[in-house]
Motif scaffolding. Structure first.
Motif, PDB file in Angstrom:
ATOM      1  N   LEU A  12      -6.147   1.352   6.207  1.00  0.00           N
ATOM      2  CA  LEU A  12      -5.401   0.878   5.023  1.00  0.00           C
ATOM      3  C   LEU A  12      -5.024   2.363   4.233  1.00  0.00           C
ATOM      4  CD1 LEU A  12      -4.457  -1.225   3.265  1.00  0.00           C
ATOM      5  CD2 LEU A  12      -6.906  -1.246   2.421  1.00  0.00           C
ATOM      6  N   SER A  13      -5.714   3.283   4.050  1.00  0.00           N
ATOM      7  CA  SER A  13      -5.332   4.426   3.333  1.00  0.00           C
ATOM      8  C   SER A  13      -4.060   4.980   3.920  1.00  0.00           C
ATOM      9  CB  SER A  13      -6.432   5.353   3.219  1.00  0.00           C
ATOM     10  OG  SER A  13      -7.001   5.751   4.619  1.00  0.00           O
ATOM     11  N   SER A  14      -3.951   5.080   5.393  1.00  0.00           N
ATOM     12  CA  SER A  14      -2.707   5.758   5.930  1.00  0.00           C
ATOM     13  C   SER A  14      -1.622   4.886   5.690  1.00  0.00           C
ATOM     14  CB  SER A  14      -2.966   5.845   7.415  1.00  0.00           C
ATOM     15  OG  SER A  14      -4.148   6.790   7.613  1.00  0.00           O
ATOM     16  N   ILE A  15      -1.756   3.573   5.852  1.00  0.00           N
ATOM     17  CA  ILE A  15      -0.773   2.582   5.354  1.00  0.00           C
ATOM     18  C   ILE A  15      -0.118   2.658   4.207  1.00  0.00           C
ATOM     19  CG2 ILE A  15      -0.049   0.011   5.310  1.00  0.00           C
ATOM     20  CD1 ILE A  15      -2.125  -0.237   7.415  1.00  0.00           C
ATOM     21  N   GLU A  16      -1.000   2.798   3.288  1.00  0.00           N
ATOM     22  CA  GLU A  16      -0.575   2.815   1.703  1.00  0.00           C
ATOM     23  C   GLU A  16      -0.074   4.164   1.727  1.00  0.00           C
ATOM     24  OE1 GLU A  16      -4.503   2.401  -0.114  1.00  0.00           O
ATOM     25  OE2 GLU A  16      -4.034   0.278  -0.460  1.00  0.00           O
ATOM     26  N   ARG A  17      -0.340   5.414   2.227  1.00  0.00           N
ATOM     27  CA  ARG A  17       0.201   6.767   2.162  1.00  0.00           C
ATOM     28  C   ARG A  17       1.679   6.336   2.606  1.00  0.00           C
ATOM     29  NH1 ARG A  17      -1.751  12.406   4.702  1.00  0.00           N
ATOM     30  NH2 ARG A  17      -0.234  13.695   3.841  1.00  0.00           N
ATOM     31  N   ILE A  18       1.948   5.895   3.805  1.00  0.00           N
ATOM     32  CA  ILE A  18       3.257   5.654   4.420  1.00  0.00           C
ATOM     33  C   ILE A  18       4.226   4.956   3.456  1.00  0.00           C
ATOM     34  CG2 ILE A  18       4.562   4.494   5.913  1.00  0.00           C
ATOM     35  CD1 ILE A  18       2.167   4.818   7.995  1.00  0.00           C
ATOM     36  N   MET A  19       3.595   4.095   2.490  1.00  0.00           N
ATOM     37  CA  MET A  19       4.548   3.142   1.691  1.00  0.00           C
ATOM     38  C   MET A  19       4.770   4.143   0.612  1.00  0.00           C
ATOM     39  SD  MET A  19       4.847   0.399   3.317  1.00  0.00           S
ATOM     40  CE  MET A  19       5.843  -0.461   2.085  1.00  0.00           C
ATOM     41  N   ALA A  20       3.796   4.628   0.268  1.00  0.00           N
ATOM     42  CA  ALA A  20       3.985   5.931  -1.181  1.00  0.00           C
ATOM     43  C   ALA A  20       4.977   6.864  -0.834  1.00  0.00           C
ATOM     44  CB  ALA A  20       2.501   6.222  -1.435  1.00  0.00           C
ATOM     45  N   GLU A  21       5.199   7.226   0.433  1.00  0.00           N
ATOM     46  CA  GLU A  21       6.001   8.270   0.765  1.00  0.00           C
ATOM     47  C   GLU A  21       7.581   7.664   1.142  1.00  0.00           C
ATOM     48  OE1 GLU A  21       5.619  11.720   2.343  1.00  0.00           O
ATOM     49  OE2 GLU A  21       3.427  11.732   2.126  1.00  0.00           O
ATOM     50  N   GLY A  22       7.672   6.325   0.862  1.00  0.00           N
ATOM     51  CA  GLY A  22       9.066   5.858   0.863  1.00  0.00           C
ATOM     52  C   GLY A  22       9.516   5.152   2.111  1.00  0.00           C
TER      53      GLY A  22
END
Length: 410
Positions: free
Chosen positions: A334-344
């Protein structure tokens, strides 16, 4: 403070004329579930389970646009005779509340099929065919204008057939060393005409294919392009090239790009982000494929898996275009997925993770899980050659009996 708050991965998104219920895509993976060249009941079961488990859009891999376009003898092929079996699959996906995408492709010289309508396998350029070393097809044939026009028509026809079969999207495969990639890549494209030389010229034919598919179905279906943002090998396209490719595909009107990487023959670890283990030794009756797998194990560099292993490259593409992008490459928490979304990035494409846990998206949404059980061991790749098709070694193997039955068989 950002004017554009990070969207939730569980929020809907529009891709061309299509609306996805969330941001999760099952990436195309060769499942080995088409023993008679059509979807098997086991393939239907797999994709239905994926969307039942929360995936918004599931991708049916390697649907050849013509008989010559196949890589392997039993590869799926979009022809009128196969439509009832594809329709059984899309109906099952829709019943479970999901959407289905057909990955349409042509192998070019990356093929193990000797029976074809041309003397040699087609490619961007002629000459020595290194892939053919394993099947006795040592030479490849440069495509002329008539060949190109035929392949353009084949892609457009396959897209229309996919629409008739009930698919909601088509994904044009432009990566990993298949035909369209053979035009894009300087490793393969040695032409000296308008289709070779500069990156813009090397994209000319793939753009023709994209335009024809958009004209054929773009008002009714999402038209997606999957390509290698970096080829991961000396002399191949870099991530900077990948950003330029994205700009050209955006200009041509693609609705979404799936950002993969690597080449099947030259840089498989770039694609998977880790080495193939010694345990990856499923007994393969086909001696050609067995030899290819053995060579791959011997020549692969040792690479340790790390999450989001393609993020540095994908950022360059994100900075270059405004269109929707699906990140692919090592998202398994989940943390990786949230990071991907945060990176645009707009969507997350996952392969191995969803093979390991068909219901991983629902587990994330409910809070039941954050980290996938997938260890990125890559053994699911070799499992495609087993009677039941691809499965995670941490779970049960596929049903061999279902895998022998065509999807629409009574």
């Amino acid at each position: 403070m950002s004017l554009h708050p990070t969207p939730s991965p569980f929020s809907p998104i529009a891709i061309g004329p299509l609306t996805l219920k969330n941001r999760f895509i099952k990436a195309a993976t060769n499942e080995g579930m088409s023993a008679q060249g059509v979807p098997s009941k086991q393939l239907v079961k797999l994709h239905a389970a994926l969307v039942n488990g929360g995936t918004a859009l599931t991708t049916v891999a390697y649907c050849a646009v013509s008989s010559d376009g196949r890589t392997l003898p039993n590869q799926l092929i979009l022809v009128p005779e196969s439509l009832p079996h594809f329709k059984a699959l899309t109906d099952a996906v829709h019943r479970e509340g999901g959407l289905a995408s057909a990955q349409i492709t042509h192998g070019g010289c990356f093929t193990f099929i000797r029976e074809r309508s041309t003397a040699r396998p087609l490619s961007s350029s002629g000459g020595f065919n290194k892939i053919g070393m394993m099947s006795g097809m040592f030479l490849k044939q440069a495509m002329n204008e008539r060949d190109m026009q035929q392949v353009v028509q084949d892609f457009a026809r396959a897209a229309r057939l996919a629409r008739q079969a009930g698919f909601d999207a088509v994904e044009i495969h432009m990566g990993h060393g298949y035909l369209l990639s053979q035009f894009i890549s300087p490793l393969y494209n040695k032409r000296r005409d308008q289709y070779g030389g500069s990156l813009e010229n090397r994209l000319r034919f793939p753009r023709r294919v994209l335009r024809a598919v958009l004209d054929a179905v773009g008002r009714d279906m999402a038209v997606i392009c999957k390509y290698s943002i970096t080829e991961g090998v000396r002399g191949g396209n870099s991530a900077e090239d990948g950003a330029q490719i994205a700009r050209m595909l955006e200009q041509e009107g693609a609705h979404l790009l799936v950002l993969s990487a690597g080449m099947n023959a030259e840089s498989i670890t770039t694609m998977f982000g880790s080495s193939f283990p010694k345990e990856n030794r499923v007994q393969q009756k086909n001696p050609v494929i067995a030899l290819a797998m053995a060579i791959q194990r011997l020549t692969d560099p040792k690479v340790e898996f790390r999450e989001l292993y393609l993020l540095e490259h994908a950022r360059k593409v994100r900075a270059a275009v405004k269109m929707p992008l699906a990140y692919l490459g090592g998202a398994k928490s989940l943390s990786s997925i949230e990071r991907i979304m945060a990176e645009g990035f707009d969507l997350i494409a996952m392969g191995r993770v969803l093979l390991a846990e068909h219901d991983y998206v629902n587990k994330l949404a409910s809070g039941a899980s954050k980290n996938s059980i997938c260890t990125a061991c890559n053994r699911c790749v070799a499992m495609m050659y087993t009677p039941g098709g691809t499965s995670c070694v941490l779970g049960k193997p596929g049903d061999a009996e279902l895998n022998r039955q065509p999807a629409a068989a009574q």
